[in-house]
Write an enzyme that holds these catalytic residues in place. Structure first.
Site, PDB file in Angstrom:
ATOM      1  N   ASP A   1      -0.004   5.113   0.834  1.00 40.48           N
ATOM      2  CA  ASP A   1      -0.198   6.061   1.942  1.00 40.48           C
ATOM      3  C   ASP A   1      -0.267   5.328   3.275  1.00 40.48           C
ATOM      4  O   ASP A   1      -1.125   4.466   3.463  1.00 40.48           O
ATOM      5  CB  ASP A   1      -1.506   6.844   1.754  1.00 40.48           C
TER       6      ASP A   1
ATOM      7  N   ASP B   1       0.879  -1.156   0.000  1.00 37.55           N
ATOM      8  CA  ASP B   1       0.000   0.000   0.000  1.00 37.55           C
ATOM      9  C   ASP B   1       0.933   1.227   0.000  1.00 37.55           C
ATOM     10  O   ASP B   1       2.096   1.126   0.399  1.00 37.55           O
ATOM     11  CB  ASP B   1      -0.857  -0.052   1.273  1.00 37.55           C
TER      12      ASP B   1
ATOM     13  N   ASN C   1      -3.363   9.401  -7.344  1.00 36.22           N
ATOM     14  CA  ASN C   1      -2.153  10.233  -7.407  1.00 36.22           C
ATOM     15  C   ASN C   1      -0.887   9.423  -7.142  1.00 36.22           C
ATOM     16  O   ASN C   1       0.177   9.992  -6.887  1.00 36.22           O
ATOM     17  CB  ASN C   1      -2.270  11.366  -6.379  1.00 36.22           C
TER      18      ASN C   1
END
Ligand code: B16
Ligand code: MG
Length: 210
Positions: free
Chosen positions: A9, A7, A116
Site C-alpha cells: 500500500d 511494501d 489482505n
C-alpha cells in the site's frame, strides 16, 4: 543487490481511500470523529494499531472482544470495497519498472503489513508475479519491527544486505534499517534519516538498480 522487497500500500498500489471509507463507516456508526488527517496516521500501521488510533477520540473504553468485532467489521467493509480494484489500478510506471527489474535479474518480493495482500495483488493482476510474499498473515510484530522484511529475505534465501526495501511509510524505513536492509523511500518515507535512497517516483528505482 540481488532482490527488491516492496511494501504494497502506497508503493505498488493505493488503497488509502478504501481504508478511509471503511474506518469512516465504523467511526460514524460508533459516533466517533474521524477525518482524512487521522487516516494519514494509519499508513503502514497494523489493523489493530489503526483501530486504537481511531478509538483515541471515543468517549469510553472498549473491551478486547468489542475491539476484535470492530476490526472484523472494518475489514469486511474494506474487503467489499477492494472488489472495485482491477488491473487498471496498477500504473504503467509501476508495471514497466517491475518488468525492467525482473529483466535485470532481480528477485522481486512483497513485504506488507496487510493481511489482505494476496487479495489486493490478485485484484490488480499481480497474483502470480512475485517470487515471495511476506505479509500480515505470517508475522507477529508489525513495522517498525523488521520481521516482515526478514521473512521476505528468508523466503528468497538471501541476506538482508542483498535486498533493497522500497517503502512509503517512515515506520517501514525504520523496519528496513533495523533489519540491516538498505531502503528506497517515496513520499514521507524519503524524509526519514535512515532512508538510503530518497526517490520522487517509483521509476527512479531503475536509476538505482540498473
Ligand atoms: P489490513 P502496507 C498496510 O499495508 C497499510 O498501509 C495500513 O494502512 C493497513 O492498516 C495495514 O496494511 C494492515 O492492513 O487491515 O489489510 O491487514 O503499507 O504495509 O502494505
Ligand atoms: Mg505502505
Amino acid at each position: 543487490m540481488k532482490a527488491v522487497i516492496f511494501d504494497l500500500d502506497g508503493v505498488i498500489c493505493f488503497t488509502d481511500k478504501y481504508h478511509y471509507q471503511a474506518w469512516k463507516a465504523l467511526a460514524d456508526r460508533l459516533g466517533i470523529y474521524f477525518d482524512e488527517i487521522i487516516n494519514n496516521r494509519l499508513r503502514g500501521v497494523s489493523r489493530m494499531a489503526s483501530l486504537d488510533i481511531v478509538l483515541e477520540r471515543a468517549e469510553r473504553a472498549y473491551s478486547q472482544e468489542e475491539k476484535d468485532a470492530f476490526a472484523a467489521e472494518k475489514n469486511a467493509t474494506y474487503v467489499e470495497l477492494l472488489q472495485q480494484m482491477s488491473p487498471r489500478d496498477l500504473s504503467d510506471e509501476v508495471r514497466e519498472t517491475l518488468n525492467a527489474l525482473r529483466a535485470g535479474g532481480y528477485k522481486l518480493a512483497i513485504g506488507s503489513s496487510s493481511k489482505n495482500t494476496k487479495l489486493i495483488l490478485s485484484r490488480i493482476g499481480l497474483g502470480d508475479f512475485f517470487d515471495a510474499i511476506s505479509d500480515g498473515t505470517n508475522i507477529t510484530h508489525s513495522k517498525p519491527d523488521p520481521e516482515v522484511f526478514l521473512m521476505a529475505a528468508e523466503m528468497l534465501s538471501l541476506d538482508p544486505a542483498e535486498c533493497l526495501v522500497v517503502e512509503d511509510a517512515k515506520a517501514g524505513i525504520q523496519a528496513a534499517h533495523a533489519g540491516g536492509f538498505k531502503s528506497a523511500g517515496i513520499g514521507e518515507a524519503a524524509e526519514h534519516p535512515d532512508c538510503t535512497y530518497p526517490i520522487a517516483s517509483f521509476g527512479e528505482l531503475k536509476k538505482i538498480l540498473l
